[in-house]
Design an enzyme around this catalytic site. Structure first.
Site, mmCIF file in Angstrom:
data_model
loop_
_atom_site.group_PDB
_atom_site.id
_atom_site.type_symbol
_atom_site.label_atom_id
_atom_site.label_comp_id
_atom_site.label_asym_id
_atom_site.label_seq_id
_atom_site.Cartn_x
_atom_site.Cartn_y
_atom_site.Cartn_z
ATOM 1 N N PRO A 477 42.380 39.076 39.658
ATOM 2 C CG PRO A 477 41.607 38.909 37.473
ATOM 3 C CD PRO A 477 42.300 38.135 38.539
ATOM 4 C CB CYS A 478 39.446 42.535 42.667
ATOM 5 S SG CYS A 478 39.781 40.993 43.496
ATOM 6 C CD GLN A 479 39.234 43.137 35.520
ATOM 7 O OE1 GLN A 479 38.250 42.406 35.577
ATOM 8 N NE2 GLN A 479 40.273 42.886 34.746
ATOM 9 N N GLY A 480 36.216 44.919 39.911
ATOM 10 C CA GLY A 480 35.042 45.536 40.531
ATOM 11 C C GLY A 480 35.387 46.561 41.575
ATOM 12 C CB ILE A 481 37.851 47.062 44.127
ATOM 13 C CG1 ILE A 481 39.119 46.360 43.626
ATOM 14 C CG2 ILE A 481 36.995 46.109 44.926
ATOM 15 C CD1 ILE A 481 39.987 45.807 44.734
#
Ligand SMILES: C[S@@+](CC[C@H](N)C(=O)[O-])C[C@H]1O[C@@H](n2cnc3c(N)ncnc32)[C@H](O)[C@@H]1O
Length: 870
Positions: A477-481
């Site tokens: 998961p890359c919720q920062g994007i």
């Protein structure tokens, strides 16, 4: 894009690298245009074509070895003419044999003022004659196959090329044909090139003609094996300038092992990528043996399920042996559907720490390499054990005795702020409810028990050691994007804790060294912050000597009524065949575009391909057979109550033992009922609202009383109508619906229609800002309906609270996409994937493999049509 480097005295020079950071393959047009705009250079000692003798021997060495010019001085010195070495003239016969695209048959004459002819669809400058050696600036001796710097613009690093042809054009200009090398920063890795050793360059397939005097300096570029540490590669390089160990190809941003004998190919033909790469040729037996997969960030396991189905359809026995996810519910679902998998409910970072600790334990107990245990060690532990047993405990302290070690983890399972290795202990005389996690360092007295656990764990592959894992799949998961995150760190996305899992994923790949890996992610990973994270991921793979490529795949193209574009990045160890992308089987209602810089990564058929795709699927195809349920449906299981009505429904309903590629295929009948066909229960207010949305195509909150749509297609209140309220006193039309996307959205409380597709199944099931209402029932789509849109087989049952189940489905990789990728993976495992083409065509009627009655277009697709686009 300019294709030709210019003379070094020019300040406006250009090359394949200059106009775009992402080099594109050359086209005949630009090649021609660029050459035309160049001022002719008069070459010394030109020999006319008529004057070339029929047979001219090419001397091996005709001038003394190169005069070495110090690199820094080279640029500043006086410029002399660059000429071909007359003695290295190639005979006309040989030149025509080696470079047929440069010469018309002797009987044909080139038209007046024509310099180009088309050969195999590409336009080539025609040659008068070819040479094998040149003197650049009157002193640097270049031979065919030599590497050199080519002048770039001011403030730009010189370009790097291999000279693969030297000829005098019919326009009297002296040319060399360059095959370009790329520095990491000139490939798609770009901003993340710091991950790559600066002596490492990549050989491209991009070739073009340049004037001889663009060459400025000779280089020594050494080919080194891909499968070596940087230090070893540097050692092989010695005093050379650069080393290379991979090809870089623009389509699908492909980094690929070099074909064998590449250097020879480079000189002799115009294609350096041979169909044979140093691939792993599978023995017939390897078909049957199990390939072990680790599913990281597994969710409920859709990605690995699909990969295994696809691989098994191609006779490769891929099994998900380990799965890791933070969500207990996702883990429970995965375990339910895959009893064969060791499912670990922990964070990936803890999992990595655990793997390292496990390797130490296996070494400590000497189990690695066949479980050959040393007696003396055993004795030592027995003694310790005895000591522990006999050890005097204070009279008032109860002594607990370890019965068995039954689990292991890294982290802080007791929540005592101590992050270390823990073992789960079953206590003598106590039941399972009394099992506890104990820090390993407090269990000194029971080494024999620990050893027993490690030995058994090693044998059963409780955890993978480096080399144990054939495949790693996962979607970190890359919720920062995420566009929902207002505090995205655009400057350095990796500094954002929310993107850390990308690093963890790559760390695990680096540690376990699987044969293959595949990473899935949202397309934003190649869009956000100029695609920084995507570049980082590729950089990590390449830095670890993985071949890699990136493809953007649309789920609907594999037979779903959903668009859903996602990024899939393949990695393959040096000796493996890099997996290809399976081309679409179905038309799809287009709902998005590829990001600009990754346009060449969209997995689509070539323009003009004659392949016949199956028709696009619609909501009706996927869910029309499901029984009617109400907003407050509470059953997790129910009978189907009717027959399937479409091919899609017949396939998705297959029993586990009937599903192509399923481990249980052919086993006794494993029938199932209809699972998870229940919706998120709307609250009273929303339910009342939904009941007032008309049951027609395109209906949404705009159809509610009191809402008007103005000429600009924006909603506004109808001042002639009093604002209607619900029994609760709340407004029928909520303010958030009116203001959503400045009143321009059609999504709040939107009904789907039978002949529509959905853009993307998401994790939430609230109808406030998305069109997810059933066409004819007053509710949102059920978990099962969403699961069908994601291609989950109906036998796949989910666990957890309703919202958690929606999350598992919305998070999933669409099963048909994973299945198609699994098929591709199998081709690579078997060593039969094509080393040249980045894409391939799936077998006809994949995955059912049955002639499909409901898809006449498939029957129209003749095998030859499939061939044509291959
Ligand atoms: C996009 S989903 C993966 C879906 C999965 N590939 C599939 O096809 O079903 C991402 C998953 O990562 C899990 N996750 C989030 N942070 C994690 C972490 N630090 N370690 C392990 N799993 C994590 C979430 O629980 C979620 O299930």
């Amino acid at each position: 894009m300019a294709k030709r480097a210019k003379r070094k005295t020019s300040s406006s020079s250009s090359s394949p690298h200059s106009s775009s950071k992402i080099p594109k393959l050359e086209t005949p047009q630009n090649q021609q245009e660029e050459v035309k705009e160049e001022e002719p250079v008069v070459a010394a000692d030109l020999v006319t074509e008529e004057a070339v003798p029929e047979e001219v021997a090419v001397p091996e060495e005709v001038v003394p070895e190169e005069v070495v010019v110090p690199k820094e001085e080279a640029k500043d010195e006086m410029v002399e003419d660059s000429v071909f070495v007359e003695e290295s003239l190639v005979s006309d016969d040989e030149a025509r044999r080696n470079w047929p695209y440069r010469y018309l048959p002797r009987t044909k004459k080139l038209g007046d003022a024509r310099h180009y002819e088309t050969f195999n669809g590409v336009e080539y400058m025609q040659a008068k004659k070819h040479y094998t050696q040149a003197l650049v600036d009157g002193r640097v001796h270049f031979k065919l196959g030599d590497d050199g710097y080519v002048q770039a613009s001011e403030n730009e690093d010189s370009y790097i090329c291999r000279v693969i042809e030297m000829f005098e054009g019919v326009d009297d200009i002296l040319y060399f044909r360059a095959q370009w090398f790329y520095r990491a920063k000139d490939t798609i890795i770009e901003a993340c090139s710091n991950l790559i050793d600066n002596k490492r360059i990549f050989l491209s397939e991009v070739k073009d003609d340049n004037q001889l005097d663009c060459l400025i300096q000779k280089l020594k570029i050494v080919r080194v094996p891909l499968n070596a540490e940087v230090a070893d590669k540097r050692e092989k390089l010695g005093a050379g300038d650069y080393y290379y160990d991979m090809n870089y190809l623009v389509p699908y941003s492909t980094y690929q092992s070099l074909p064998p004998d590449n250097e020879g190919d480079a000189l002799e033909s115009d294609s350096t990528i041979s169909s044979e790469c140093a691939g792993n040729e599978a023995s017939p037996d390897s078909k049957k043996s199990e390939l072990r997969m680790l599913d990281l960030y597994s969710g409920c396991g859709a990605m690995s399920t699909g990969l295994c189905l696809g691989a098994n359809m191609a006779d490769v026995n891929l099994v998900t042996r380990w799965a890791v996810d933070l969500s207990q519910y996702a883990c429970a679902s995965l375990k339910l559907n895959h009893p064969e998998t060791e499912v670990r409910n922990e964070s990936a970072e803890d999992f990595l720490s655990l793997l390292k600790e496990w390797a130490v334990l296996c070494q400590t107990f000497n189990v690695v390499g066949g479980g050959d245990f040393q007696e003396n060690q055993d004795a030592e532990y027995v003694e310790e054990d005895d000591e522990a047993d006999d050890g005097a405990a204070p009279d008032d302290e109860e002594i607990f005795e370890v019965e068995k070690i039954i689990g292991i983890c890294y982290g802080d399972p007791k929540k005592i702020n101590k992050r270390v290795l823990y073992l789960k202990v079953q206590w003598k005389g106590y039941g399972p409810e009394e099992d506890t996690w104990e820090p390993m360092d407090t269990l000194d007295g029971c080494k024999l028990k620990i050893k027993e656990f490690v030995v058994n764990g090693y044998k059963s592959k409780l955890l993978p050691l480096p080399g144990d894992c054939d495949v790693i799949c996962g979607g970190p998961p890359c919720q920062g994007i995420s566009g929902f995150n207002r505090f995205r760190n655009k400057e350095n996305p990796l500094k954002d804790e929310k993107n850390k899992q990308l690093v963890v994923y790559m760390d695990i790949v680096e540690y376990l060294k699987p044969r293959f890996c595949i990473m899935e992610n949202v397309v934003d990973i190649v869009k956000f912050a100029k695609g920084y994270l995507g570049r980082y991921a590729l950089g990590r793979l390449v830095a670890n000597n993985y071949q890699a490529r990136v493809g953007l795949m649309v789920a609907g193209s594999y037979g779903l009524p959903q668009f859903r574009m996602r990024m899939f990045m393949w990695g393959a160890a040096p000796s493996e065949k890099l997996p290809q992308y399976p081309l679409p089987t179905h038309k799809v209602v287009n709902r998005g575009v590829s990001p600009l810089e990754f346009e060449s990564n969209a997995v689509v058929h070539d323009e003009g391909s004659k392949v016949v795709l199956e028709r696009e699927l619609y909501l009706e195809d996927a869910i029309s057979d499901l029984p009617s349920v109400k907003n407050d449906e509470a059953r997790d299981e129910m009978p189907y109550g009717g027959m399937p009505q479409t091919e899609f429904q017949k396939f998705i309903r297959l029993k586990k033992n009937e599903m192509p590629g399923c481990l249980a295929l052919g086993q006794k009948s494993l029938s199932h009922s209809l699972y998870d066909h229940r919706p998120l229960k709307l609250n009273e207010d929303d339910y009342h609202r939904v009941c007032q949305i008309p049951k027609k195509k395109g209906a949404n909150f705009r159809d509610l009383k009191g809402v008007k749509v103005n000429a600009k297609n924006r909603v506004e209140w109808d001042i002639n109508v009093d604002r209607e309220t619900l029994p609760s006193g709340k407004p029928l039309v909520p303010d958030y619906a009116m203001s959503f996307v400045d009143g321009r959205s059609l999504k709040p409380f939107g009904r789907l229609w039978w002949d529509e597709t959905v853009p993307t199944v998401v994790t939430r099931a609230e109808p406030h800002n998305q069109a997810i209402l059933h066409p004819t029932q007053d509710r949102v789509l059920t978990i099962r309906e969403n699961a069908r849109l994601q291609g989950f087989p109906d036998f796949y049952k989910l666990l957890g609270p309703i919202k958690e189940r929606y999350i598992q489905v919305g998070n999933a990789v669409a099963v048909p996409v994973a299945r198609a990728l699994g098929y591709s993976l199998a081709m690579s495992c078997k060593g039969i994937a094509d080393a040249v083409q980045p894409t391939f065509i799936l077998p006809r009627n994949f995955p059912s493999m049955q002639p499909s009655a409901a898809s006449p277009s498939a029957d129209q697709a003749s095998p030859s049509a499939h061939q044509e686009s291959q």
